[in-house]
Design a protein around this motif. Sequence first.
Motif, PDB file in Angstrom:
ATOM      1  N   ASN B 158     -55.933  29.449  17.751  1.00 45.76           N
ATOM      2  CA  ASN B 158     -54.948  30.090  18.856  1.00 45.76           C
ATOM      3  C   ASN B 158     -55.328  29.461  20.106  1.00 45.76           C
ATOM      4  O   ASN B 158     -54.875  30.156  21.078  1.00 45.76           O
ATOM      5  CB  ASN B 158     -54.994  31.535  18.885  1.00 45.76           C
ATOM      6  N   GLY B 159     -56.209  28.652  20.293  1.00 43.08           N
ATOM      7  CA  GLY B 159     -56.408  27.905  21.351  1.00 43.08           C
ATOM      8  C   GLY B 159     -57.405  28.536  22.220  1.00 43.08           C
ATOM      9  O   GLY B 159     -58.182  29.459  21.655  1.00 43.08           O
ATOM     10  N   GLY B 165     -61.375  34.944  24.697  1.00 43.35           N
ATOM     11  CA  GLY B 165     -60.991  36.428  24.719  1.00 43.35           C
ATOM     12  C   GLY B 165     -61.789  37.006  23.383  1.00 43.35           C
ATOM     13  O   GLY B 165     -62.227  38.002  23.703  1.00 43.35           O
ATOM     14  N   GLY B 166     -61.608  36.478  22.309  1.00 47.58           N
ATOM     15  CA  GLY B 166     -62.239  36.985  21.237  1.00 47.58           C
ATOM     16  C   GLY B 166     -64.095  37.255  21.472  1.00 47.58           C
ATOM     17  O   GLY B 166     -64.390  38.272  21.272  1.00 47.58           O
ATOM     18  N   VAL B 167     -64.330  36.133  21.921  1.00 48.78           N
ATOM     19  CA  VAL B 167     -65.784  36.289  22.309  1.00 48.78           C
ATOM     20  C   VAL B 167     -66.211  37.141  23.396  1.00 48.78           C
ATOM     21  O   VAL B 167     -67.328  37.978  23.075  1.00 48.78           O
ATOM     22  CB  VAL B 167     -66.248  34.824  22.610  1.00 48.78           C
ATOM     23  N   ALA B 168     -65.481  37.244  24.301  1.00 45.46           N
ATOM     24  CA  ALA B 168     -65.595  38.461  25.274  1.00 45.46           C
ATOM     25  C   ALA B 168     -65.428  39.688  24.772  1.00 45.46           C
ATOM     26  O   ALA B 168     -66.189  40.672  25.232  1.00 45.46           O
ATOM     27  CB  ALA B 168     -64.526  38.241  26.598  1.00 45.46           C
ATOM     28  N   LEU B 169     -64.559  40.093  23.780  1.00 46.21           N
ATOM     29  CA  LEU B 169     -64.607  41.191  23.155  1.00 46.21           C
ATOM     30  C   LEU B 169     -65.561  41.600  22.271  1.00 46.21           C
ATOM     31  O   LEU B 169     -66.028  42.757  22.589  1.00 46.21           O
ATOM     32  CB  LEU B 169     -63.326  41.215  22.256  1.00 46.21           C
ATOM     33  N   LEU B 170     -66.148  40.530  21.674  1.00 47.07           N
ATOM     34  CA  LEU B 170     -67.488  40.822  20.928  1.00 47.07           C
ATOM     35  C   LEU B 170     -68.609  41.245  21.918  1.00 47.07           C
ATOM     36  O   LEU B 170     -69.361  42.038  21.761  1.00 47.07           O
ATOM     37  CB  LEU B 170     -67.786  39.577  20.024  1.00 47.07           C
ATOM     38  N   MET B 171     -68.738  40.568  22.929  1.00 42.62           N
ATOM     39  CA  MET B 171     -69.834  40.718  23.746  1.00 42.62           C
ATOM     40  C   MET B 171     -69.522  42.046  24.532  1.00 42.62           C
ATOM     41  O   MET B 171     -70.572  42.691  24.811  1.00 42.62           O
ATOM     42  CB  MET B 171     -70.103  39.623  24.953  1.00 42.62           C
ATOM     43  N   LEU B 241     -57.514  37.056  17.497  1.00 42.93           N
ATOM     44  CA  LEU B 241     -57.625  36.247  18.924  1.00 42.93           C
ATOM     45  C   LEU B 241     -58.241  34.762  18.365  1.00 42.93           C
ATOM     46  O   LEU B 241     -57.683  33.866  18.917  1.00 42.93           O
ATOM     47  CB  LEU B 241     -58.826  36.699  19.801  1.00 42.93           C
ATOM     48  N   PHE B 242     -59.038  34.664  17.188  1.00 44.52           N
ATOM     49  CA  PHE B 242     -59.321  33.529  16.830  1.00 44.52           C
ATOM     50  C   PHE B 242     -58.440  32.635  15.832  1.00 44.52           C
ATOM     51  O   PHE B 242     -58.251  31.811  15.625  1.00 44.52           O
ATOM     52  CB  PHE B 242     -60.596  33.586  15.763  1.00 44.52           C
ATOM     53  N   GLY B 243     -57.334  33.469  15.677  1.00 50.26           N
ATOM     54  CA  GLY B 243     -56.230  33.128  14.620  1.00 50.26           C
ATOM     55  C   GLY B 243     -56.729  33.066  13.244  1.00 50.26           C
ATOM     56  O   GLY B 243     -56.327  31.724  12.500  1.00 50.26           O
ATOM     57  N   ASN B 244     -57.595  33.722  12.853  1.00 48.27           N
ATOM     58  CA  ASN B 244     -58.467  33.597  11.618  1.00 48.27           C
ATOM     59  C   ASN B 244     -58.031  34.477  10.502  1.00 48.27           C
ATOM     60  O   ASN B 244     -58.863  34.802   9.693  1.00 48.27           O
ATOM     61  CB  ASN B 244     -59.836  33.392  11.795  1.00 48.27           C
ATOM     62  N   THR B 245     -56.714  35.204  10.428  1.00 44.67           N
ATOM     63  CA  THR B 245     -56.597  36.371   9.583  1.00 44.67           C
ATOM     64  C   THR B 245     -56.244  35.922   8.146  1.00 44.67           C
ATOM     65  O   THR B 245     -56.271  36.300   7.056  1.00 44.67           O
ATOM     66  CB  THR B 245     -55.481  37.226  10.080  1.00 44.67           C
ATOM     67  N   GLY B 246     -56.001  34.518   8.114  1.00 45.38           N
ATOM     68  CA  GLY B 246     -55.925  33.923   6.783  1.00 45.38           C
ATOM     69  C   GLY B 246     -54.747  34.501   5.909  1.00 45.38           C
ATOM     70  O   GLY B 246     -54.937  34.406   4.532  1.00 45.38           O
TER      71      GLY B 246
END
Lengths: 326, 288
Positions: B158-159, B165-171, B241-246
């Motif tokens: 997803n860019g 954003g995904g990384v920030a959410l995890l942190m 956010l990663f676009g990894n829902t597959g």
Amino acid sequence: MSIIEAKGLTKTYSTRSGTVHALAGLDLSVPEGTVKGLLGPNGAGKTTTVKVLNTLIKPDSGTATVDSIDVVNDPQGVRRVIGASGQYAAVDENLTGLENLEMVGRLYHLGIKRSRARAKELIEAFDLTAAGNRPVKGFSGGMRRRIDLAGALVNRPRILFLDEPTTGLDPASRLGLWETISDLVRGGTTVLLTTQYLEEADYLADHISVIDSGHVIAEGTSDELKAQVGGHRVVVTVADEGDSQQAQDILRHHGAGKLSVSDGGREISVVVDQGPTTLQAVLSDLGNAQIRLHDAGMQRPTLDDVFLTLTGHKAAQDDDTEQEAS
Amino acid sequence: MTTQQTSTPATAQGPFEPEVTGAFATWMADGWTVTWRNLNKVKRSPDMLIFAVLQPIMFVLLFSQVFGGAIGGDNPNFDYTDFLMAGIFAQTVVFGSTFSGAAMAQDLKEGIIDRFRTLPMSPSAVLVGRTNADLALNTISMVIMILTGLAIGWRFENGVLSFLGGVALLMLFSYSFSWVMALLGMMVKTPETINNASFMILFPLTFISNAFVPAESLPKVFGIIANWNPVSALVQGARELFGNTGGTVAADTWPMQNPVITAIIGSVLMLLIFVPLCVKKFGNVSSR
């Protein structure tokens, strides 16, 4: 007004085995520039007293001021003017000696530069120059205590709290630390010190408060306290335990106070009014009774005797530490 | 300084004038000093750093290579490595947060908390310094995992902004969770207790979730738990956010339909509740 004042301090802990009255109406007063020794057995309330005064714990009731600042209402104000060193060296194992002291300086808000300068100054003053750049992990017990004490001095406090500063140290390190503390006192620092070592209180303290069960049971200089106990003691050690009863009767007859019996009944001592004369009489009676002696002699009173006389039990000197903390 | 510096560590002049003043400035300075102290510890005990670097690499490789073939194997659109990454990231940073608890317990045991508490420092600084240092360590783990993932073929779809954003959410989540663990660390008697206790809590929390397998593949009861598990929301949020829902479909519960918001609300709630509790507890603790 004294620089340290405490009135009617109480502190109660609930433990599994019941309620512990660590402080039961303790009063204390330390004039500026003097050393006060708190003497007492484990669990008497020494550490709790110090922790109330250095703001680590809040009393249940009573008031205390340090340098006229209330310890309950303005703990931050108190922290700015005191230094504290605990029973165990409160140092960071992973930091070097210099870094430990720099950290403390920065937390006193001295700024990084001045903290570094002060750390270096203290490391030199404490003869730790060679070890200053090594992590504390590799230090001996005596060196850790020195770093800890140096940490308490970073902000040049005029009031110093030392909780059993030499517990667990070897005799040489202990003597070294005593000399350092004496130096500080000569410089005008007021010290409140707890100890289980009677000779430590004797060596360092101007005034001693004997504490038992959470309150002060006697106060005075070392000599004044000894005078309360009376003059000399006669001490005999019988060779055969079977003679103990008979020997006790003889000492009781000549003595001027309660007998103290230890070492499984073999060592017997008593306070006497007329030192040498009484010893002669005791020895003559023991000889007539054909009691074989292992040892006999006279002792000047020690603080141990003071403690025994005041509380009826010996000052415990085992290695257990006080279990008073919450 | 004085002109005549003798061998006695003179204290007679009385306390220094503080250089840093004001509540905010001292709070910042104290927080940074304690962070510096904690990071020094990492520098001096390389085993901690190696653990923080190697363990994430190991987890990424083990899970993707060992389970990769067995999970979702017959669905050509489902890439397990892509699916796994958000889950393994979440598990690693949440486990990393437990270090805050163990370290607080260790500091209490060693007595240095008593030193801190007799200094005129900000009451929250020790905790801020603790959680900051653990955030830094977790960030290192995170970077290592991202690089390892990219090396074995993981791609975010997803860019860059969405990825960050995904990384920030995890942190954010792991930082908030550090405060929960810090409180526990001050309540237990030994550092070992907190280590054991955190494993008892964290294994179910991360495994009964969608971190490693789609929640619908779990047995029914576990599936329901997984769909309300905050870690699932965190994983699902990062995964989206990663676009990894597959091609997996989020369950029809509010947290799973709004995973990013749920993870943010959860993190903020943890901070609102546990920061004050930690500061209050810190004001009463004393070594041993």
